[in-house]
Enzyme design. Sequence first.
Site, PDB file in Angstrom:
ATOM      1  N   LYS A   1      84.331  36.303 -45.701  1.00 46.05           N
ATOM      2  CA  LYS A   1      83.893  37.594 -45.176  1.00 46.05           C
ATOM      3  C   LYS A   1      84.522  37.883 -43.826  1.00 46.05           C
ATOM      4  O   LYS A   1      84.649  39.027 -43.431  1.00 46.05           O
ATOM      5  CB  LYS A   1      82.378  37.554 -44.934  1.00 46.05           C
ATOM      6  CG  LYS A   1      81.544  37.437 -46.159  1.00 46.05           C
ATOM      7  CD  LYS A   1      80.102  37.164 -45.737  1.00 46.05           C
ATOM      8  CE  LYS A   1      79.201  37.107 -46.937  1.00 46.05           C
ATOM      9  NZ  LYS A   1      78.127  36.136 -46.745  1.00 46.05           N
TER      10      LYS A   1
ATOM     11  N   LYS B   1      84.295  25.911 -37.738  1.00 43.75           N
ATOM     12  CA  LYS B   1      83.801  27.121 -37.072  1.00 43.75           C
ATOM     13  C   LYS B   1      83.808  26.983 -35.566  1.00 43.75           C
ATOM     14  O   LYS B   1      84.041  27.953 -34.852  1.00 43.75           O
ATOM     15  CB  LYS B   1      82.373  27.448 -37.544  1.00 43.75           C
ATOM     16  CG  LYS B   1      82.334  27.980 -38.955  1.00 43.75           C
ATOM     17  CD  LYS B   1      81.052  28.749 -39.209  1.00 43.75           C
ATOM     18  CE  LYS B   1      81.130  29.434 -40.566  1.00 43.75           C
ATOM     19  NZ  LYS B   1      79.904  30.153 -40.906  1.00 43.75           N
TER      20      LYS B   1
ATOM     21  N   LYS C   1      90.398  29.586 -47.614  1.00 45.35           N
ATOM     22  CA  LYS C   1      89.327  30.166 -48.429  1.00 45.35           C
ATOM     23  C   LYS C   1      89.231  31.673 -48.200  1.00 45.35           C
ATOM     24  O   LYS C   1      89.419  32.134 -47.076  1.00 45.35           O
ATOM     25  CB  LYS C   1      88.019  29.476 -48.014  1.00 45.35           C
ATOM     26  CG  LYS C   1      86.817  29.808 -48.842  1.00 45.35           C
ATOM     27  CD  LYS C   1      85.554  29.157 -48.278  1.00 45.35           C
ATOM     28  CE  LYS C   1      84.948  29.958 -47.146  1.00 45.35           C
ATOM     29  NZ  LYS C   1      83.499  29.768 -46.946  1.00 45.35           N
TER      30      LYS C   1
HETATM   31  P1  AMP Z   1      78.510  32.585 -47.471  1.00 42.88           P
HETATM   32  O1  AMP Z   1      79.225  33.866 -47.634  1.00 42.88           O
HETATM   33  O2  AMP Z   1      79.237  31.635 -46.581  1.00 42.88           O
HETATM   34  O3  AMP Z   1      77.061  32.730 -47.124  1.00 42.88           O
HETATM   35  O4  AMP Z   1      78.533  31.883 -48.909  1.00 42.88           O
HETATM   36  C1  AMP Z   1      77.598  32.165 -49.932  1.00 42.88           C
HETATM   37  C2  AMP Z   1      77.967  31.453 -51.219  1.00 42.88           C
HETATM   38  O5  AMP Z   1      79.229  31.939 -51.705  1.00 42.88           O
HETATM   39  C3  AMP Z   1      78.117  29.933 -51.083  1.00 42.88           C
HETATM   40  O6  AMP Z   1      77.606  29.319 -52.265  1.00 42.88           O
HETATM   41  C4  AMP Z   1      79.594  29.747 -50.978  1.00 42.88           C
HETATM   42  O7  AMP Z   1      80.013  28.476 -51.417  1.00 42.88           O
HETATM   43  C5  AMP Z   1      80.107  30.848 -51.904  1.00 42.88           C
HETATM   44  N1  AMP Z   1      81.462  31.264 -51.498  1.00 42.88           N
HETATM   45  C6  AMP Z   1      81.822  31.909 -50.360  1.00 42.88           C
HETATM   46  N2  AMP Z   1      83.147  32.106 -50.309  1.00 42.88           N
HETATM   47  C7  AMP Z   1      83.650  31.551 -51.461  1.00 42.88           C
HETATM   48  C8  AMP Z   1      84.978  31.427 -51.995  1.00 42.88           C
HETATM   49  N3  AMP Z   1      86.030  31.897 -51.355  1.00 42.88           N
HETATM   50  N4  AMP Z   1      85.106  30.804 -53.202  1.00 42.88           N
HETATM   51  C9  AMP Z   1      84.036  30.330 -53.868  1.00 42.88           C
HETATM   52  N5  AMP Z   1      82.773  30.410 -53.405  1.00 42.88           N
HETATM   53  C10 AMP Z   1      82.571  31.012 -52.214  1.00 42.88           C
END
Ligand code: AMP
Length: 338
Positions: free
Chosen positions: A203, A117, A200
Site C-alpha cells: 500500500k 520498516k 512486495k
Molecule cells: P497489510 O496490508 O500489511 O495489513 O496486509 C494484510 C494482509 O494482506 C496480510 O495477510 C498480508 O500478508 C497480505 N498481503 C499484503 N500484501 C501482500 C502481497 N503483496 N502479496 C500477498 N499478500 C499480501
Amino acid sequence: MTQTTFTPRVFSGIKPSGGLTLGNYLGAIKRFVGMQGQMETIYCVVDMHAITVWQDPKELANMTREVAAGYLAAGLDPAQSILFNQSQVPAHAELAWIFNCVARVGWMNRMTQFKDKAGSNAEKVSLGLYAYPALMAADILLYHATHVPVGEDQKQHVELTRDIAAKFNHDFAADFFPLTTPVIEGPAMRIMNLRDGTKKMSKSGVSDMERINMTDDATTIAKKFKKAKTDPEPMPETIDGLATRPEARNLVEIYAALNDMTAEAVIAEYAGAGWGRFKPALADLAVEKLSPISLEMARLMDDPAEIDRILGQGAQKARGIAEPILRQTYDIVGLLRS
Ligand code: AMP
Ligand code: TRP
C-alpha cells in the site's frame, strides 16, 4: 505437554493504512472469503496496528470503512463471519499488554518486518511499531484462533504468536492458548511490485504504478499491466523457466490466482507467447474480476452509516468471545478482579 483440542476458528486482519491492493486481495481477502462456511471465521480491520506509524486522524476512520467495504464487496457475509474493527474491542490491547510481558526482547529483535520498516531510523520509530507482533498475537489468541490465513510476509509473526502461546502455557502451567497454524497456500502468497519483481506489492510503495489498487478503474489497470516491468523473453515452456525471472513469474502467478488455476496451467496455455499477447489477456482478466468488487466498494462507501453498523454489530459479537477469554487469562496470571 500435549495440547487440548481447540475448536477450529479462523482469525485474520488487515491494516487500514492505505488503499487495498491486489496483494491484499489475492494474498488475503479472497482466501478469507473462501474459508467462510468451512469453520467459524473472524475478520478484523486492525486500526490499532495502523497507528504504529502516523495516520492522519481525519483519514483513519474512512480508511477503516474502506477496508471493511473491501471485505464486504469481495463476498464476506456478516451473517457468516464476524467483521469488526480492532479498537472497538478493548480486550485486544489488554491482552497485548500481558503478551508484552511474555515475549522476550530478543524475539522482537529478530522480526524482519520491524527491521525493514525501521531501517536506519530505529531510534525514532514508535514503541508501538516494535511491540506490533505482540498485539498481533493478542488479536489471534484472544479468540483461541487455530488458523490464520496470511500472505508470506506475515509468517514470522504467526510463528512468534506460537512462541508466545507456548511460553505463556509453560510459564503459567496452563494449557490455555492454542498453537496457531499459519495458512499460507496457493499461487498468490507474495504478489510483487509491478516495477521491481524483488519487492512486495504494498500500500505504501512510492509510485502508484507499482501496484494495482482495488479501486483502480479498467483503464488504469490496463495501463499498469502494460507498463509492468518484464524481460525480452517469451513465456517459457515449463514453470522451471520462470525461476530466474521474478517479474514474469509474478504476472503468471497473478493470472493464476485471479483465475483460480495453477501457475503450471497458465504456462501450458501461454507457452511461447510474447508479452504483447499475455499482458492484455492479464489486464482483461483483472478487470473482469476486480471491477465488480470496486463498483460494490464504491456503492458501500456511499452509505458509511451502514458500514459502521455492521462493524458495531461485529464488535459486539467479538466481545462476546473475547471477554471471557481475557478474564480467564487475568485469573491465570493472578490479576485481582473484585
Ligand atoms: P497489510 O496490508 O500489511 O495489513 O496486509 C494484510 C494482509 O494482506 C496480510 O495477510 C498480508 O500478508 C497480505 N498481503 C499484503 N500484501 C501482500 C502481497 N503483496 N502479496 C500477498 N499478500 C499480501
Ligand atoms: N500484521 C498483519 C499485516 O501486516 C495484520 C494483522 C494484524 C494480522 N493482526 C493480525 C493478520 C492477526 C493476521 C492475524 O498484514
